[in-house]
Scaffold this motif. Structure first.
Motif, mmCIF file in Angstrom:
data_model
loop_
_atom_site.group_PDB
_atom_site.id
_atom_site.type_symbol
_atom_site.label_atom_id
_atom_site.label_comp_id
_atom_site.label_asym_id
_atom_site.label_seq_id
_atom_site.Cartn_x
_atom_site.Cartn_y
_atom_site.Cartn_z
ATOM 1 N N THR A 65 14.572 -66.437 -61.078
ATOM 2 C CA THR A 65 14.216 -66.280 -62.493
ATOM 3 C C THR A 65 14.470 -67.543 -63.310
ATOM 4 N N ASP A 66 15.612 -68.187 -63.060
ATOM 5 C CA ASP A 66 16.066 -69.226 -63.997
ATOM 6 C C ASP A 66 15.847 -70.670 -63.551
ATOM 7 N N VAL A 67 15.579 -70.896 -62.268
ATOM 8 C CA VAL A 67 15.448 -72.286 -61.809
ATOM 9 C C VAL A 67 14.063 -72.497 -61.165
ATOM 10 N N PRO A 68 13.150 -73.136 -61.904
ATOM 11 C CA PRO A 68 11.787 -73.323 -61.379
ATOM 12 C C PRO A 68 11.760 -73.968 -59.995
ATOM 13 N N PHE A 69 12.719 -74.892 -59.769
ATOM 14 C CA PHE A 69 12.795 -75.547 -58.469
ATOM 15 C C PHE A 69 12.924 -74.523 -57.343
ATOM 16 N N TYR A 70 13.811 -73.538 -57.531
ATOM 17 C CA TYR A 70 14.012 -72.522 -56.497
ATOM 18 C C TYR A 70 12.855 -71.527 -56.444
ATOM 19 N N ARG A 71 12.302 -71.223 -57.624
ATOM 20 C CA ARG A 71 11.190 -70.275 -57.628
ATOM 21 C C ARG A 71 10.038 -70.821 -56.780
ATOM 22 N N LYS A 72 9.784 -72.127 -56.964
ATOM 23 C CA LYS A 72 8.708 -72.763 -56.208
ATOM 24 C C LYS A 72 8.995 -72.687 -54.704
ATOM 25 N N GLU A 95 19.090 -66.565 -43.621
ATOM 26 C CA GLU A 95 18.288 -67.538 -42.847
ATOM 27 C C GLU A 95 16.839 -67.620 -43.325
ATOM 28 N N LYS A 96 16.399 -66.580 -44.067
ATOM 29 C CA LYS A 96 15.025 -66.614 -44.575
ATOM 30 C C LYS A 96 14.902 -67.524 -45.796
ATOM 31 N N LEU A 97 16.049 -67.812 -46.396
ATOM 32 C CA LEU A 97 16.037 -68.548 -47.672
ATOM 33 C C LEU A 97 15.947 -70.064 -47.453
ATOM 34 N N ARG A 127 19.207 -82.503 -65.224
ATOM 35 C CA ARG A 127 19.558 -81.098 -65.452
ATOM 36 C C ARG A 127 18.574 -80.104 -64.845
ATOM 37 N N GLY A 128 17.788 -80.574 -63.888
ATOM 38 C CA GLY A 128 16.783 -79.691 -63.303
ATOM 39 C C GLY A 128 17.337 -78.519 -62.508
ATOM 40 N N MET A 129 18.614 -78.578 -62.129
ATOM 41 C CA MET A 129 19.184 -77.488 -61.341
ATOM 42 C C MET A 129 19.921 -76.477 -62.213
ATOM 43 N N LEU A 130 19.921 -76.711 -63.503
ATOM 44 C CA LEU A 130 20.667 -75.848 -64.421
ATOM 45 C C LEU A 130 20.101 -74.423 -64.396
ATOM 46 N N ALA A 131 21.004 -73.445 -64.247
ATOM 47 C CA ALA A 131 20.560 -72.058 -64.131
ATOM 48 C C ALA A 131 21.028 -71.207 -65.306
ATOM 49 N N CYS A 132 21.501 -71.856 -66.367
ATOM 50 C CA CYS A 132 21.923 -71.095 -67.544
ATOM 51 C C CYS A 132 21.647 -71.945 -68.769
ATOM 52 N N PRO A 133 21.672 -71.349 -69.965
ATOM 53 C CA PRO A 133 21.424 -72.158 -71.170
ATOM 54 C C PRO A 133 22.459 -73.277 -71.293
ATOM 55 N N THR A 145 25.312 -74.626 -62.087
ATOM 56 C CA THR A 145 24.382 -75.203 -61.112
ATOM 57 C C THR A 145 24.634 -74.597 -59.727
ATOM 58 N N PRO A 146 24.283 -73.318 -59.584
ATOM 59 C CA PRO A 146 24.484 -72.675 -58.271
ATOM 60 C C PRO A 146 23.508 -73.238 -57.246
ATOM 61 N N LEU A 147 23.927 -73.291 -56.005
ATOM 62 C CA LEU A 147 23.057 -73.834 -54.961
ATOM 63 C C LEU A 147 22.881 -72.845 -53.820
ATOM 64 N N LEU A 148 21.681 -72.858 -53.297
ATOM 65 C CA LEU A 148 21.345 -72.009 -52.159
ATOM 66 C C LEU A 148 21.335 -72.884 -50.902
ATOM 67 N N ARG A 149 22.132 -72.527 -49.932
ATOM 68 C CA ARG A 149 22.111 -73.167 -48.607
ATOM 69 C C ARG A 149 22.097 -74.698 -48.704
ATOM 70 N N TYR A 150 23.118 -75.239 -49.334
ATOM 71 C CA TYR A 150 23.198 -76.689 -49.477
ATOM 72 C C TYR A 150 23.647 -77.328 -48.158
ATOM 73 N N ARG A 151 22.854 -78.241 -47.680
ATOM 74 C CA ARG A 151 23.164 -78.927 -46.412
ATOM 75 C C ARG A 151 24.136 -80.068 -46.674
#
Lengths: 433, 138
Positions: free
Chosen positions: A32-39, A58-60, A74-80, A292-298
């Protein structure tokens, strides 16, 4: 001491339930909040509804350092923005810095994670913690500071450097716990010996050390010189700073704060999970972060999981101390250095070829010593030593200002550094970690 | 009347100097004066040879980093105080010497000192004005 027995000694089942609920929330929020992840998720055709079990992670999609750089600032920002109360970032010496933005809740999570970490090293409210991690945009200083305060200990916010003053304060205030990089701990021990200070007679009896790879032998050396227990801690700006994983009194692997940071180990080539207990690349998902929450950061750090129950009573999974990295990044005295940075800096210096070799040793002082071999251009060669010495001094100065570390430059003859057809070998790392 | 000196960049690696002398030997070049300036990391070998052009091309072919430099070779007496007199002349005129080294010449009772001067023209003038003789052929 276990700071948070409820979360650190949870049953596996209860923890998994908590992790799964938080993971679902996170995926929903990022979509919802981070276009980068939505894409990224749209490209894979994934939504939070596809997450039924933890294995579904593993699907993510993964997140890489390059992703973070491309989304600077600030592209990873997930809140106001107005919910952010603090920002930290990496030095950015290899390009754009990696930014970590914290809401008050994120700071609370960090305080919690670091309190658990310092408590793992025996810190209680009665301790006097001399914090010699650097303060500033670097996460080390503030992270340890928050953790010690959360425990209720007394903090001496020293930051790094000015060793004479560190030793004075250590003696005059009766420091009982030290927090800094392991190489700085050894450096201080040497300075102490030179100044005639016997560290073993001081009240100082424990320390938490991190921000760079170090060996079991280095631990023994620190423990012997100070007469203290030395614990390894792990963290990274991208995830929260220090406080991601820590050693307990058993000193057998680092407990991951896995209710906060979900760890995976993957094969860096295939991206698939490796069988439990096998070495691979460490990956983290920040289950509860807001800024700035991260999904599966390598992370590019190589380790393996240790599942056997720990004698300390914590039920969290442990990771082995790091074995190395999947990329060519070097950690020199706690500073991240990529060979490409050196190459970039060399291009700007008249008189040198962009041919170089980095030789890293951990010398008698236990500090990393880096020799940078640089080819002198044929046209620049002089019959006078002072001109070549000046070139060497200039290169050392440029490297110091661009990399923030002192390198010893060795000028070598043109065409003598080995050329290779594929990926050039730029680094000889002789350190035994 | 300056002469050509060949400088060779040498890393402090075993055998590097031997490689240079071997290359020169194979090209049948005679070394007339030789000196090494060394630092912790590298050395600069300075040579005066009988055939500079041939020496340079042989060394470059063998992948050595070289440089040709103008220096002056002053003939002085081989007795105490001779060098001191020359140095005094340079000192009075404030001619800076980057470096110097000596060579043995065939002539009995004579020595040759090779000077690298910061200001070559000024140095040459002082040498000629004071009747010192220079060596231009080795």
């Amino acid at each position: 001491m276990i700071f948070n027995p409820e979360h650190e000694c949870m049953s596996t089942e209860a923890r998994k339930k908590l992790q799964l609920a938080n993971l679902k929330n996170l995926v929903e929020k990022l979509y919802t909040d981070v276009p980068f992840y939505r894409k990224k998720m749209d490209a894979l055709g994934i939504t939070s509804r596809d997450i039924h079990t933890l294995e579904d992670i593993e699907k993510l999609p993964f997140t890489t350092k390059d992703d973070l750089r491309e989304n600077y600032p600030r592209g990873m920002l997930a809140c106001p923005k107005d919910r952010i109360v603090e920002v930290h970032m990496s030095s950015g010496t290899t390009g754009k810095p990696v930014v970590d933005e914290y809401t008050q809740k994120d700071i609370d999570i960090w305080r919690e994670a670091m309190a658990r970490t310092l408590a793992g090293g025996g810190c209680t409210k009665d301790d006097i913690v001399q914090n010699c991690y650097g303060y500033g945009l670097f996460t080390g200083g503030p992270g340890a500071h928050y953790g010690a305060m959360n425990i209720g200990a007394e903090v001496l916010p020293m930051s790094s450097g000015n060793t004479a003053r560190q030793l004075m304060v250590m003696q005059d205030f009766g420091t009982t716990m030290l927090t800094c990089t392991p190489s700085y701990a050894l450096y201080m021990a040497e300075e102490a010996a030179e100044a005639g200070v016997d560290l073993k007679t001081l009240p100082l009896n424990k320390g938490c050390f991190g921000a760079e790879p170090w060996s079991e032998n280095m631990r023994k050396e620190i423990e012997a010189r100070y007469g203290m227990k030395a614990y390894d801690i792990y963290g990274l700006t991208e995830i929260i700073g220090p406080g991601v994983a820590f050693e307990c009194e058993a000193q057998e692997g680092l407990h991951v704060n896995e209710d906060l940071f979900y760890p995976e180990i993957i094969n860096p080539e295939t991206g698939k999970h490796v069988p439990r207990g096998e070495k691979g690349e460490l990956v983290f998902t920040t289950l509860t972060k807001e800024g700035t929450p991260l999904l599966r950061y390598r992370t590019r750090d190589i380790t393996y999981f240790m599942d056997e129950p720990c004698s300390c009573g914590r039920t969290t999974v442990r990771m082995h101390r790091l074995f190395g990295r999947t990329d060519d990044m070097l950690i020199i005295r706690g500073v991240n250095v990529f060979p490409s940075q050196i190459e970039h800096a060399l291009f700007g210096i008249e008189g040198t070829e962009p041919q170089y070799l980095i030789v890293v040793n951990r010398g008698d002082t236990h500090l990393d010593e880096v020799e940078l071999q640089v080819e002198v251009k044929q046209e620049f060669f002089s019959d006078e030593t002072k001109k070549l010495e000046a070139l060497r001094t200039k290169i050392e100065g440029v490297m110091k200002s661009k990399l923030q570390i002192g390198l010893k430059v060795k000028l070598v003859e043109p065409k003598t550094i080995e050329r290779s057809i594929g990926k050039a070998k730029r680094v000889i790392d002789n350190r035994k970690i | 009347m300056q002469i050509k000196q060949i400088s060779v960049f040498l890393e402090n690696n075993a055998g590097r100097l031997a490689d240079v002398t071997k290359v020169l030997a194979e090209a049948a070049i005679n070394i007339r004066a030789i000196s090494i300036a060394d630092t912790a990391d590298f050395g600069i070998l300075r040579l005066i040879v009988d055939k500079s052009d041939a020496a340079i091309s042989a060394l470059n072919k063998a992948a050595f980093t070289t440089r040709l430099t103008d220096v002056v070779a002053v003939e002085i007496g081989d007795t105490p105080g001779c060098l001191a007199k020359v140095m005094e002349l340079f000192q009075k005129s404030k001619v800076n010497i980057e470096y110097l080294y000596a060579s043995l010449e065939g002539k009995v009772g004579k020595a040759v000192v090779i000077f690298k001067l910061e200001n070559l023209e000024q140095g040459l003038k002082i040498i000629t004005d004071n009747g010192l003789s220079m060596v231009d052929k080795f």
